[in-house]
Design a protein around this motif. Structure first.
Motif, PDB file in Angstrom:
ATOM      1  N   SER A   1       0.846  -1.187   0.000  1.00  0.00           N
ATOM      2  CA  SER A   1       0.000   0.000   0.000  1.00  0.00           C
ATOM      3  C   SER A   1       0.883   1.240   0.000  1.00  0.00           C
ATOM      4  N   ALA A   2       0.227   2.380   0.135  1.00  0.00           N
ATOM      5  CA  ALA A   2       0.960   3.640   0.203  1.00  0.00           C
ATOM      6  C   ALA A   2       1.934   3.646   1.373  1.00  0.00           C
ATOM      7  N   ALA A   3       1.593   2.920   2.448  1.00  0.00           N
ATOM      8  CA  ALA A   3       2.488   2.865   3.604  1.00  0.00           C
ATOM      9  C   ALA A   3       3.825   2.253   3.209  1.00  0.00           C
ATOM     10  N   SER A   4       3.790   1.251   2.310  1.00  0.00           N
ATOM     11  CA  SER A   4       5.033   0.635   1.872  1.00  0.00           C
ATOM     12  C   SER A   4       5.762   1.510   0.866  1.00  0.00           C
ATOM     13  N   PHE A   5       5.000   2.087  -0.078  1.00  0.00           N
ATOM     14  CA  PHE A   5       5.638   2.810  -1.169  1.00  0.00           C
ATOM     15  C   PHE A   5       6.185   4.161  -0.715  1.00  0.00           C
ATOM     16  N   LEU A   6       5.384   4.913   0.051  1.00  0.00           N
ATOM     17  CA  LEU A   6       5.807   6.240   0.495  1.00  0.00           C
ATOM     18  C   LEU A   6       6.254   6.246   1.945  1.00  0.00           C
ATOM     19  N   GLY A   7       5.452   5.584   2.800  1.00  0.00           N
ATOM     20  CA  GLY A   7       5.612   5.737   4.242  1.00  0.00           C
ATOM     21  C   GLY A   7       6.937   5.239   4.778  1.00  0.00           C
TER      22      GLY A   7
ATOM     23  N   TYR B   1       9.213  -2.565  10.204  1.00  0.00           N
ATOM     24  CA  TYR B   1       7.948  -2.519   9.443  1.00  0.00           C
ATOM     25  C   TYR B   1       8.028  -3.388   8.189  1.00  0.00           C
ATOM     26  N   PRO B   2       8.954  -3.104   7.244  1.00  0.00           N
ATOM     27  CA  PRO B   2       9.003  -3.986   6.064  1.00  0.00           C
ATOM     28  C   PRO B   2       9.350  -5.434   6.414  1.00  0.00           C
ATOM     29  N   VAL B   3      10.233  -5.626   7.396  1.00  0.00           N
ATOM     30  CA  VAL B   3      10.576  -7.004   7.772  1.00  0.00           C
ATOM     31  C   VAL B   3       9.343  -7.725   8.313  1.00  0.00           C
ATOM     32  N   GLY B   4       8.580  -7.046   9.170  1.00  0.00           N
ATOM     33  CA  GLY B   4       7.379  -7.659   9.746  1.00  0.00           C
ATOM     34  C   GLY B   4       6.330  -7.938   8.685  1.00  0.00           C
ATOM     35  N   TRP B   5       6.166  -7.002   7.741  1.00  0.00           N
ATOM     36  CA  TRP B   5       5.172  -7.206   6.689  1.00  0.00           C
ATOM     37  C   TRP B   5       5.548  -8.396   5.816  1.00  0.00           C
ATOM     38  N   THR B   6       6.838  -8.677   5.658  1.00  0.00           N
ATOM     39  CA  THR B   6       7.256  -9.837   4.866  1.00  0.00           C
ATOM     40  C   THR B   6       7.184 -11.117   5.703  1.00  0.00           C
ATOM     41  N   ALA B   7       7.723 -11.054   6.941  1.00  0.00           N
ATOM     42  CA  ALA B   7       7.728 -12.235   7.798  1.00  0.00           C
ATOM     43  C   ALA B   7       6.300 -12.703   8.090  1.00  0.00           C
ATOM     44  N   GLY B   8       5.344 -11.772   8.074  1.00  0.00           N
ATOM     45  CA  GLY B   8       3.947 -12.143   8.263  1.00  0.00           C
ATOM     46  C   GLY B   8       3.515 -13.199   7.251  1.00  0.00           C
ATOM     47  N   TYR B   9       4.072 -13.118   6.046  1.00  0.00           N
ATOM     48  CA  TYR B   9       3.723 -14.113   5.026  1.00  0.00           C
ATOM     49  C   TYR B   9       4.358 -15.471   5.298  1.00  0.00           C
ATOM     50  N   LEU B  10       5.530 -15.476   5.958  1.00  0.00           N
ATOM     51  CA  LEU B  10       6.121 -16.763   6.325  1.00  0.00           C
ATOM     52  C   LEU B  10       5.254 -17.440   7.389  1.00  0.00           C
ATOM     53  N   VAL B  11       4.795 -16.649   8.376  1.00  0.00           N
ATOM     54  CA  VAL B  11       3.905 -17.195   9.408  1.00  0.00           C
ATOM     55  C   VAL B  11       2.631 -17.724   8.758  1.00  0.00           C
TER      56      VAL B  11
ATOM     57  N   VAL C   1       5.168 -14.832  -3.139  1.00  0.00           N
ATOM     58  CA  VAL C   1       4.903 -13.535  -2.501  1.00  0.00           C
ATOM     59  C   VAL C   1       6.087 -13.125  -1.629  1.00  0.00           C
ATOM     60  N   LEU C   2       6.645 -14.075  -0.866  1.00  0.00           N
ATOM     61  CA  LEU C   2       7.807 -13.781  -0.029  1.00  0.00           C
ATOM     62  C   LEU C   2       8.936 -13.207  -0.881  1.00  0.00           C
ATOM     63  N   ALA C   3       9.177 -13.813  -2.045  1.00  0.00           N
ATOM     64  CA  ALA C   3      10.243 -13.337  -2.931  1.00  0.00           C
ATOM     65  C   ALA C   3       9.929 -11.939  -3.456  1.00  0.00           C
ATOM     66  N   LEU C   4       8.678 -11.724  -3.898  1.00  0.00           N
ATOM     67  CA  LEU C   4       8.308 -10.437  -4.488  1.00  0.00           C
ATOM     68  C   LEU C   4       8.381  -9.308  -3.460  1.00  0.00           C
ATOM     69  N   LEU C   5       7.927  -9.591  -2.221  1.00  0.00           N
ATOM     70  CA  LEU C   5       7.972  -8.552  -1.188  1.00  0.00           C
ATOM     71  C   LEU C   5       9.415  -8.216  -0.836  1.00  0.00           C
ATOM     72  N   GLY C   6      10.260  -9.258  -0.717  1.00  0.00           N
ATOM     73  CA  GLY C   6      11.665  -9.019  -0.415  1.00  0.00           C
ATOM     74  C   GLY C   6      12.324  -8.151  -1.474  1.00  0.00           C
ATOM     75  N   LEU C   7      12.018  -8.462  -2.740  1.00  0.00           N
ATOM     76  CA  LEU C   7      12.571  -7.693  -3.849  1.00  0.00           C
ATOM     77  C   LEU C   7      12.162  -6.233  -3.762  1.00  0.00           C
TER      78      LEU C   7
ATOM     79  N   TRP D   1      14.381  -1.561  -1.626  1.00  0.00           N
ATOM     80  CA  TRP D   1      14.604  -0.221  -2.178  1.00  0.00           C
ATOM     81  C   TRP D   1      14.236   0.946  -1.277  1.00  0.00           C
ATOM     82  N   PRO D   2      13.167   0.862  -0.447  1.00  0.00           N
ATOM     83  CA  PRO D   2      12.911   2.012   0.433  1.00  0.00           C
ATOM     84  C   PRO D   2      14.112   2.423   1.296  1.00  0.00           C
ATOM     85  N   PRO D   3      14.925   1.477   1.844  1.00  0.00           N
ATOM     86  CA  PRO D   3      16.098   1.909   2.612  1.00  0.00           C
ATOM     87  C   PRO D   3      17.095   2.713   1.769  1.00  0.00           C
ATOM     88  N   VAL D   4      17.177   2.410   0.466  1.00  0.00           N
ATOM     89  CA  VAL D   4      18.077   3.176  -0.405  1.00  0.00           C
ATOM     90  C   VAL D   4      17.621   4.634  -0.464  1.00  0.00           C
TER      91      VAL D   4
END
Lengths: 507, 127
Positions: free
Chosen positions: A58-64, A79-89, A270-276, A280-283
């Motif tokens: 969502s916008a939270a991921s892209f901008l926030g 935040y991004p780690v949790g949003w991705t790890a949520g899919y592993l759970v 999905v795990l792969a796509l979210l990681g990919l 970039w936001p940290p950059v």
């Protein structure tokens, strides 16, 4: 409006046209009721995973995220780690069994598992509540983005996003939305990756200047403030890791897989796509530390992704990159809002609007009920977004995760893995978790200020509300053990048996 | 020719809910002691596998905040010119999560294959 507005305007129009075009193209495939709700369960894992990614980012991921990282430093990486790890759970605990349950929505699952219309009604209320909570910041964020990108009045964003979502959802249902969402994942990735590459090259060309003011906690991945900060970090992790499986727009996607095995493979992609994407936001945040000092000083860190290209690249190049990131941001609002609208409409159709639509043959009446529900699902949050713009974007999203983790997560986990769950236990647990997490968040939003431990417990309720919800569900179920549904055992067998054996499937 | 016309069969979709009395096949299978043992073991194995993955995540990602809380000096450590927390949580964590997911899917599918072979080899569950 000045010349600055041109790239943003072009980008918004292009994304809107592309979204409507793909949605209309998907329409020719939508013929049946099943198409509307679950795309007839024929979506292959790669397409479905792109669609999930498109809907989830969502916008939270892209901008926030980039803005949060710029201001808050490494502690915000959770935040991004949790949003991705949520899919592993979600993958290890619910993906395949949820698909095998054969239900359309979360309330369907609850009713099938527990055989109780009351639990179903409670789940429907929660889905609509969480869905609207999450839709509201999407519409508000769209208003802010259009204001910043093209100088439009703030009411324009909610109206445009609301209308496009409504047209798409009403015309084609799940099947058409699947194509739109998949397209929007790749658009969002491109819109972040290409500018990040260019800006990194510019930075390298400038002789790799270092960031300002290191040693102020920017590289510490845990909140400051001693034990309270540690509590806050862990509570956030719990909300994000466990909340993902309870988000209505995420869960509804699992029913579109052909079988349990495909549901697992979809989650893996999905795990792969979210990681990919989240690389970039940290950059942007790191470059923002070098070039975007003014943004932090002015309190505009949340538009870092939109502003950074112009700050670093002059002339037409900067304008092009600005257009690209604006397109990505707009796609983020559209796709998340569409997914939520679909999920909320699905629940409203089954529990509310199908009662008002006459019996004109099964397919016609269900499609009409779905369209009516979609109008309701989108109009209410748009109106709220137009009326009241004081609820913080990040607050609403965090609240939705905490509530989902405290309600649907225990219901799904116990419903899938524990035979002893009863309807009384489920209801008590949903109430305890919903009132706990929801209540804490409402106090936050209305502006109750507390400091020290009380403040931390209210700002991050998940660490206490999730255990309370689990404990309540288990204890009340044990106390009412005589009411264990008679078919519970058979239902569990069906959830965990591979489809090839056809135990309890079909029939 | 018309004498040998096949009997009409009503074709319907799957029912919407699993609840309520529907198919006898599953019930029969439920009450077979042997099938019961098989299913119990499958459930236990799948849950154990899921818990193993979650414990591993808890012991790696889950301990990171505590480690940085107890040893704040770690935050100043640098890997290839970048702070170690950013390298781990901004990059390495994603391939790690993907690897965990991939290994889980491989194991869980092997469990299901073994279960299918076992059940199909000893008694037909659908008969």
């Amino acid at each position: 409006m000045t010349g600055d507005a041109v790239p943003g305007l072009v980008a918004v129009v292009a994304v809107t046209v592309a979204t409507l075009a793909i949605g209309t193209w998907g329409l020719r495939f939508s013929r049946t009721t099943s198409d509307f709700f679950v795309a007839s369960r024929t979506v292959n894992p790669r397409l479905n995973a792109s669609a999930i990614g498109g809907e989830y980012l969502s916008a939270a991921s892209f901008l926030g995220i980039a803005g949060l990282l710029l201001v808050g430093g490494a502690q915000m990486l959770w935040y991004p780690v949790g949003w991705t790890a949520g899919y592993l759970v979600l993958l290890v605990l619910v993906a395949a069994p949820l698909r095998r349950s054969g239900a359309y929505t979360l309330p369907d699952f609850a009713e099938a598992r527990l055989g109780s219309p009351t639990v179903r009604a409670a789940c429907s209320v929660l889905v609509v509540g969480v869905g609207w909570l999450y839709l509201l910041p999407q519409f508000q964020g769209a208003g802010l983005t259009l204001e910043s990108a093209i100088g439009a009045p703030r009411w324009v964003g909610p109206l445009i996003v609301g209308s496009v979502v409504l047209v798409n959802v009403m015309s084609g249902g799940m099947r058409s939305i699947t194509f739109v969402q998949a397209f929007q994942y790749w658009l969002k990735l491109t819109a972040l990756l290409v500018p990040a590459m260019v800006l990194l090259a510019v930075w390298a060309g400038d002789g790799r200047p270092g960031g300002s003011g290191s040693g102020d906690g920017w590289s510490v991945p845990v909140e400051g403030g001693g034990a309270i900060g540690l509590y806050g970090t862990y509570s956030l992790m719990i909300a994000l890791f466990l909340g993902t499986m309870g988000l209505p727009h995420v869960v509804v996607r699992f029913y579109t897989n052909p079988d349990g095995r495909a549901a697992r493979r979809t989650t893996l992609v999905v795990l792969a796509l979210l990681g990919l994407f989240y690389l970039w936001p940290p950059v942007f945040a790191a470059l923002g530390r070098v070039y975007g000092g003014d943004l932090v000083a002015d309190g505009h860190a949340d538009v870092l992704v939109l502003e950074l290209p112009r700050l670093m690249v002059d002339g037409i190049g900067g304008e092009l990159l600005t257009g690209l990131v604006t397109a990505g941001a707009f796609a983020a609002f559209l796709s998340t809002a569409s997914g939520l609208a679909i999920a909320v409409s699905g629940v409203l159709t089954q529990d509310v609007t199908s009662r008002f639509v006459g019996e004109r043959g099964p397919t016609a009446s269900v499609a009409a009920a779905f369209r009516l529900a979609a109008a309701l699902a989108v109009t209410v949050p748009v109106l709220v977004a137009l009326l009241d713009t004081n609820v913080g974007v990040a607050q609403s999203v965090g609240l939705a995760f905490a509530v989902a983790a405290s309600t649907f997560c225990p219901l799904l986990m116990l419903g899938i893995w524990w035979r002893g769950l009863t309807s009384a236990g489920a209801l008590a647990g949903l109430a305890a978790g919903g009132l706990g997490a929801g209540g804490a968040a409402v106090l936050n939003v209305v502006g109750v200020e507390a400091s020290g431990w009380l403040g931390a417990l209210l700002v991050q309720p998940a660490a206490w509300s999730v255990p309370i919800a689990f404990a309540t569900m288990i204890l009340v179920s044990l106390a009412t053990a005589s009411q264990t549904p008679a078919h519970a055992r058979r239902f569990l067998v069906r959830l965990h048996t591979p489809e090839v054996l056809e135990v309890g499937h079909g029939g | 020719m018309s004498d040998h016309r096949p009997q009409r069969v009503r074709v319907t979709g799957p029912p919407r809910y699993a609840s309520g009395p529907r198919s006898r096949i599953g019930d029969v299978h439920d009450q077979t002691p042997l099938g019961d043992v098989f299913l119990r073991s499958l459930l236990k194995e799948q849950l154990a596998l899921a818990i193993r993955v979650l414990v591993l995540v808890g012991l790696t990602l889950g301990l990171l905040p505590l480690v940085f809380h107890l040893w704040p000096g770690l935050a100043d450590l640098e890997v290839a010119g970048l702070p170690v927390a950013w390298v781990v949580l901004g990059g390495l964590v994603y391939p790690f999560l993907l690897l965990m997911g991939w290994r889980y899917v491989r194991s869980v599918e092997r469990n299901e294959r073994d279960f299918t072979d076992l059940v199909a080899g000893s008694e037909r569950p659908t008969e």
